[in-house]
Scaffold this motif. Structure first.
Motif, PDB file in Angstrom:
ATOM      1  N   TYR A   1       0.865  -1.179   0.000  1.00 16.37           N
ATOM      2  CA  TYR A   1       0.000   0.000   0.000  1.00 16.37           C
ATOM      3  C   TYR A   1       0.903   1.230   0.000  1.00 16.37           C
ATOM      4  O   TYR A   1       1.870   1.304   0.765  1.00 16.37           O
ATOM      5  N   VAL A   2       0.602   2.211  -0.839  1.00 23.52           N
ATOM      6  CA  VAL A   2       1.466   3.384  -0.994  1.00 23.52           C
ATOM      7  C   VAL A   2       0.717   4.641  -0.562  1.00 23.52           C
ATOM      8  O   VAL A   2      -0.312   4.995  -1.149  1.00 23.52           O
ATOM      9  N   THR A   3       1.245   5.299   0.457  1.00 25.91           N
ATOM     10  CA  THR A   3       0.785   6.626   0.855  1.00 25.91           C
ATOM     11  C   THR A   3       1.845   7.632   0.426  1.00 25.91           C
ATOM     12  O   THR A   3       2.978   7.581   0.912  1.00 25.91           O
ATOM     13  N   LEU A   4       1.508   8.483  -0.516  1.00 29.29           N
ATOM     14  CA  LEU A   4       2.427   9.539  -0.963  1.00 29.29           C
ATOM     15  C   LEU A   4       2.106  10.798  -0.183  1.00 29.29           C
ATOM     16  O   LEU A   4       0.972  11.284  -0.211  1.00 29.29           O
ATOM     17  N   THR A   5       3.083  11.321   0.541  1.00 26.34           N
ATOM     18  CA  THR A   5       2.830  12.489   1.379  1.00 26.34           C
ATOM     19  C   THR A   5       4.033  13.421   1.367  1.00 26.34           C
ATOM     20  O   THR A   5       5.186  12.967   1.363  1.00 26.34           O
ATOM     21  N   PHE A   6       3.750  14.711   1.358  1.00 24.32           N
ATOM     22  CA  PHE A   6       4.836  15.690   1.368  1.00 24.32           C
ATOM     23  C   PHE A   6       4.272  17.046   1.766  1.00 24.32           C
ATOM     24  O   PHE A   6       3.047  17.269   1.732  1.00 24.32           O
ATOM     25  N   ALA A   7       5.174  17.925   2.175  1.00 23.21           N
ATOM     26  CA  ALA A   7       4.819  19.306   2.503  1.00 23.21           C
ATOM     27  C   ALA A   7       5.301  20.217   1.390  1.00 23.21           C
ATOM     28  O   ALA A   7       6.380  20.004   0.817  1.00 23.21           O
TER      29      ALA A   7
ATOM     30  N   SER B   1       1.285   3.723 -16.392  1.00 21.25           N
ATOM     31  CA  SER B   1       1.556   2.281 -16.356  1.00 21.25           C
ATOM     32  C   SER B   1       0.752   1.562 -15.286  1.00 21.25           C
ATOM     33  O   SER B   1       1.010   0.396 -15.006  1.00 21.25           O
ATOM     34  N   GLY B   2      -0.201   2.231 -14.678  1.00 16.86           N
ATOM     35  CA  GLY B   2      -0.965   1.626 -13.598  1.00 16.86           C
ATOM     36  C   GLY B   2      -0.743   2.402 -12.324  1.00 16.86           C
ATOM     37  O   GLY B   2       0.367   2.843 -12.032  1.00 16.86           O
ATOM     38  N   HIS B   3      -1.782   2.569 -11.551  1.00 15.26           N
ATOM     39  CA  HIS B   3      -1.680   3.380 -10.345  1.00 15.26           C
ATOM     40  C   HIS B   3      -0.715   2.756  -9.341  1.00 15.26           C
ATOM     41  O   HIS B   3      -0.807   1.569  -9.029  1.00 15.26           O
ATOM     42  N   LEU B   4       0.199   3.573  -8.823  1.00  9.48           N
ATOM     43  CA  LEU B   4       1.099   3.131  -7.760  1.00  9.48           C
ATOM     44  C   LEU B   4       0.839   3.890  -6.470  1.00  9.48           C
ATOM     45  O   LEU B   4       1.543   3.664  -5.494  1.00  9.48           O
ATOM     46  N   VAL B   5      -0.131   4.796  -6.463  1.00  7.87           N
ATOM     47  CA  VAL B   5      -0.439   5.605  -5.282  1.00  7.87           C
ATOM     48  C   VAL B   5      -1.862   5.286  -4.827  1.00  7.87           C
ATOM     49  O   VAL B   5      -2.809   5.396  -5.601  1.00  7.87           O
TER      50      VAL B   5
END
Length: 267
Positions: free
Chosen positions: A15-21, A214-218
């Motif tokens: 499972y990928v959670t992409l997070t940033f400020a 290419s397909g969702h990674l997020v």
């Protein structure tokens, strides 16, 4: 502990959670990648709390070199009993580092050696063998230097995980030194990593957001916007970003001075 209900859209990867400020003008770093402290205290604590819910934290080598981060949960309240490290789940640091530039004396490795952190895993790719029609004169020296850096990291307690670079044909050299994200994620899942927080830097953020082609990674996107302007010399992630994953809004929260927006993937 990591959340067991973080189930990815593709069970062959974590499972990928992409997070940033980011700043108001969508910059995540200063000129030349210089580290900026964008998050306020409240949103920083949120990020560290979210880290405890994942098996790993993934960053690129540029962020690792420029920021020398600790990737722990030190902003959470100090427990009354036990040590901070014993009380909270600390995710595994995961560094995308195709050329093995990570220093054996970085904070991640030093903290782990002291028993105050989890030893990082470095994901890399072995350079091409110095033979064949497409070999370059310096391939042999480049491979020797890479292997010397590999030995130094392993001696420092780092686990190095190798993936194959993309090629157009088995007999041809790799088309790029960038690590293929689908292969990286599949390999991490095979190693028992079920969920990761991806925290940057700009190239990594751009690569994950561009994965729609290419397909969702997020699976989840969480963006913290600080009331700060950085200017045109700051580093952003939107340049060249043409295809992005379909996301739906979950929530928008105000944490101290910062605005936090959460979105989830739409299959």
């Amino acid at each position: 502990m990591p959340l067991s209900d973080l189930v990815p859209s593709d069970i062959t990867r974590p499972y990928v959670t992409l997070t940033f400020a980011q700043s108001i003008d969508a910059k995540i770093a200063g000129a030349g990648g210089k580290q900026l402290i964008l998050s306020g205290e409240e949103s920083m604590k949120m990020t560290h709390w979210m880290r405890t819910m994942h098996d790993g934290i993934l960053i690129g080598i540029g962020t690792a070199v420029n920021d020398n981060p600790q990737l722990n949960v030190r902003y959470l309240p100090f427990p009354a009993q036990n040590t901070h490290f014993q009380h909270y789940h600390h995710p595994r640091p995961l560094i995308l580092d195709p050329h093995l530039r990570l220093s054996p004396t970085c904070k991640l490795i030093i903290n782990a050696a002291k028993g105050a952190g989890v030893a990082p895993w470095v994901i890399s790719a072995r350079p091409p063998k110095p033979d064949g029609f497409f070999a370059n004169e310096d391939d042999g020296e480049r491979l020797q230097q890479w292997e010397a850096r590999l030995d130094a990291l392993v001696a420092a307690g780092v686990t190095v995980i190798l993936v194959e670079l993309e090629t157009l044909h088995p007999d041809l050299p790799p088309t790029t030194s960038d690590l293929p994200l689908p292969a990286v994620l599949r390999t991490l899942r095979e190693q028992g990593i079920r969920s990761i927080m991806v925290e940057g830097g700009a190239r990594i953020i751009r690569s994950f957001l561009s994965s729609a082609a290419s397909g969702h990674l997020v699976d989840t996107l969480i963006v913290t916007t600080a009331p700060i302007l950085v200017g045109r010399n700051g580093v952003g992630y939107g340049e060249g970003l043409e295809q992005v994953p379909s996301m739906s809004h979950i929530t928008t929260e105000l944490l101290g001075r910062d605005t936090v927006v959460g979105l989830k993937s739409v299959s």
